[in-house]
Design an enzyme around this catalytic site. Structure first.
Site, PDB file in Angstrom:
ATOM      1  N   LYS A 115      56.735  71.138  70.282  1.00 35.05           N
ATOM      2  CA  LYS A 115      55.793  70.043  70.012  1.00 35.05           C
ATOM      3  C   LYS A 115      54.415  70.357  70.568  1.00 35.05           C
ATOM      4  O   LYS A 115      53.403  69.966  69.984  1.00 35.05           O
ATOM      5  CB  LYS A 115      56.321  68.716  70.566  1.00 35.05           C
ATOM      6  CG  LYS A 115      57.484  68.192  69.747  1.00 35.05           C
ATOM      7  CD  LYS A 115      57.848  66.761  70.069  1.00 35.05           C
ATOM      8  CE  LYS A 115      58.984  66.273  69.178  1.00 35.05           C
ATOM      9  NZ  LYS A 115      59.535  65.000  69.594  1.00 35.05           N
ATOM     10  N   LYS A 197      64.433  73.340  60.710  1.00 35.77           N
ATOM     11  CA  LYS A 197      65.072  72.025  60.645  1.00 35.77           C
ATOM     12  C   LYS A 197      64.338  71.095  59.664  1.00 35.77           C
ATOM     13  O   LYS A 197      63.111  71.135  59.594  1.00 35.77           O
ATOM     14  CB  LYS A 197      65.008  71.466  62.069  1.00 35.77           C
ATOM     15  CG  LYS A 197      65.575  70.144  62.309  1.00 35.77           C
ATOM     16  CD  LYS A 197      65.403  69.761  63.772  1.00 35.77           C
ATOM     17  CE  LYS A 197      64.058  69.075  64.006  1.00 35.77           C
ATOM     18  NZ  LYS A 197      64.008  68.210  65.193  1.00 35.77           N
ATOM     19  N   LYS A 200      60.582  65.025  59.632  1.00 29.08           N
ATOM     20  CA  LYS A 200      59.758  63.950  59.067  1.00 29.08           C
ATOM     21  C   LYS A 200      58.353  64.419  58.762  1.00 29.08           C
ATOM     22  O   LYS A 200      57.712  63.932  57.853  1.00 29.08           O
ATOM     23  CB  LYS A 200      59.604  62.850  60.130  1.00 29.08           C
ATOM     24  CG  LYS A 200      60.687  61.859  60.189  1.00 29.08           C
ATOM     25  CD  LYS A 200      60.421  60.892  61.343  1.00 29.08           C
ATOM     26  CE  LYS A 200      61.614  59.979  61.519  1.00 29.08           C
ATOM     27  NZ  LYS A 200      61.555  59.213  62.758  1.00 29.08           N
TER      28      LYS A 200
END
Ligand code: TYM
Length: 335
Positions: A115, A197, A200
């Site tokens: 992140k 993965k 969103k």
């Protein structure tokens, strides 16, 4: 234990719309486990603050998430579905547990590294201590089982470490939770880059199926899924990640084993298989979407459940927090 039942706890961030990965990796399992356990499901709005949110859409997304939990089959009269930010004990225990977590442990978290790389302009302290707040969520309810997708495994491990450390110093304060990471849906990959993965926030709109996508969109995204230059529908996550991901999706949706899926499509081409996957996914999502729309219009029903469940969550979380205060030697309030 609450009464005769073990405790299950899980939650999702209240950002954007849920993906098929969130559904197959977590939500679908929650529904199948919900009768057996005393369940708490959080709308994790405090965790969402690690990214900048636009307040009106944030508020809308959180409510939409609540409705999606219910639409997927979690009965809010039997399961405690609540907003994390409505129970202040989460942030309070989060702070306390920060003082029992080492920076060395947090430095190892792969999600923090990922992140930070993705949001280099906003590497805030909340992003760093995210797993500690998550540990507080889980430990407040004396949780036995935490059903999550595979990407949360490391967060569950640090939660267990923090709980074990605390118990070692102060006696039996927290139940040590087990992760439940199970089934072919535990790690659903991007339809466009099947080494990554499904997420969103993917910039490629064809990479992710959202739970509120209509039938045509779902089928189109499946048809465009990246596969390989062979023709055989065979599971091999390393050499054939795209096809294997579609097998996993089909398998998670239909409940059929991977080899049964291989047999079912033996001799058929990728085109027919992709269409079948799209149709199966769309059929699975249809009743959920219908129920979702009804719930979003029934303000009184949702508001009522939110109010009751906030109280319930506060009751159980408060019990654990008082115990923690006492153990730590924080001075009791004079009443
Ligand atoms: P979040 O919102 O990122 O993800 C919600 C759940 O969906 C799973 N998931 C996936 N599973 C399979 N394949 C995928 N592609 C995929 N993408 C997401 C995640 O593993 C997760 O189970 N930190 C948590 C939220 C949280 C929480 C908690 C969870 C906060 N406190 C306490 C359990 C207990 C998270 O990242 O959610």
């Amino acid at each position: 234990m609450i009464g005769e039942k073990k405790v299950l706890y899980s939650g999702m961030q209240a950002t954007g719309t849920l993906t098929l990965g969130n559904y197959l990796g977590a939500l679908k399992n929650w529904v199948s486990l919900s009768d057996e356990y005393e369940c708490f499901y959080g709308v994790m709005d405090l965790h969402s603050l690690t990214l900048r949110q636009d307040p009106p859409s944030f508020r809308k997304n959180a409510r939409s998430l609540y409705a999606l939990y219910v639409a997927a089959g979690l009965d809010p009269e039997k399961n405690c579905i609540y907003y994390q930010s409505h129970v202040s004990a989460h942030a309070e225990l989060g702070w306390i547990l920060d003082c029992f977590t080492y920076m060395g442990e947090l430095n190892r978290m792969t999600q923090f590294k990922d992140k930070s790389a993705k949001h280099a302009d906003n590497i805030n302290a909340g992003l760093y201590t995210y797993p500690v707040l998550m540990a507080a969520d889980i430990l407040l309810y004396q949780t036995d089982l935490v059903p999550v997708g595979e990407d949360q495994k490391q967060h569950l491990e640090i939660c267990r470490d923090i709980a074990g450390r605390f118990n070692h110093i102060f006696g039996d304060v927290f139940t040590i939770p087990e992760a439940y990471i199970s089934g072919p849906g535990a790690r659903i990959m991007s339809l466009q880059e099947p080494e990554r993965k499904m997420s969103k926030s993917d910039e490629n709109p064809n990479a992710t199926i959202f739970l509120l996508d209509d039938k045509d969109t779902v089928i189109r995204k499946c048809k465009r899924a990246v596969t390989d230059s062979e023709t055989q529908i065979r599971y091999d996550a390393e050499k054939k990640p795209g096809v294997s991901n579609l097998i996993d999706i089909y398998s998670a949706v239909t409940g059929k084993a991977r080899d049964a899926v291989e047999q079912e499509f033996d001799g058929q081409g990728y085109g027919a298989f992709k269409l079948a996957v799209g149709e199966a996914v769309a059929a699975e999502l249809k009743p959920l979407q219908q129920r979702y729309r009804e719930l979003m219009e029934d303000k009184a029903y949702l508001d009522g459940r939110i109010r009751e469940n906030d109280d319930k969550a506060q009751y159980f979380a408060g019990k654990t927090l008082r115990k923690v205060h006492k153990k730590l030697g924080l001075t009791e309030r004079i009443r």
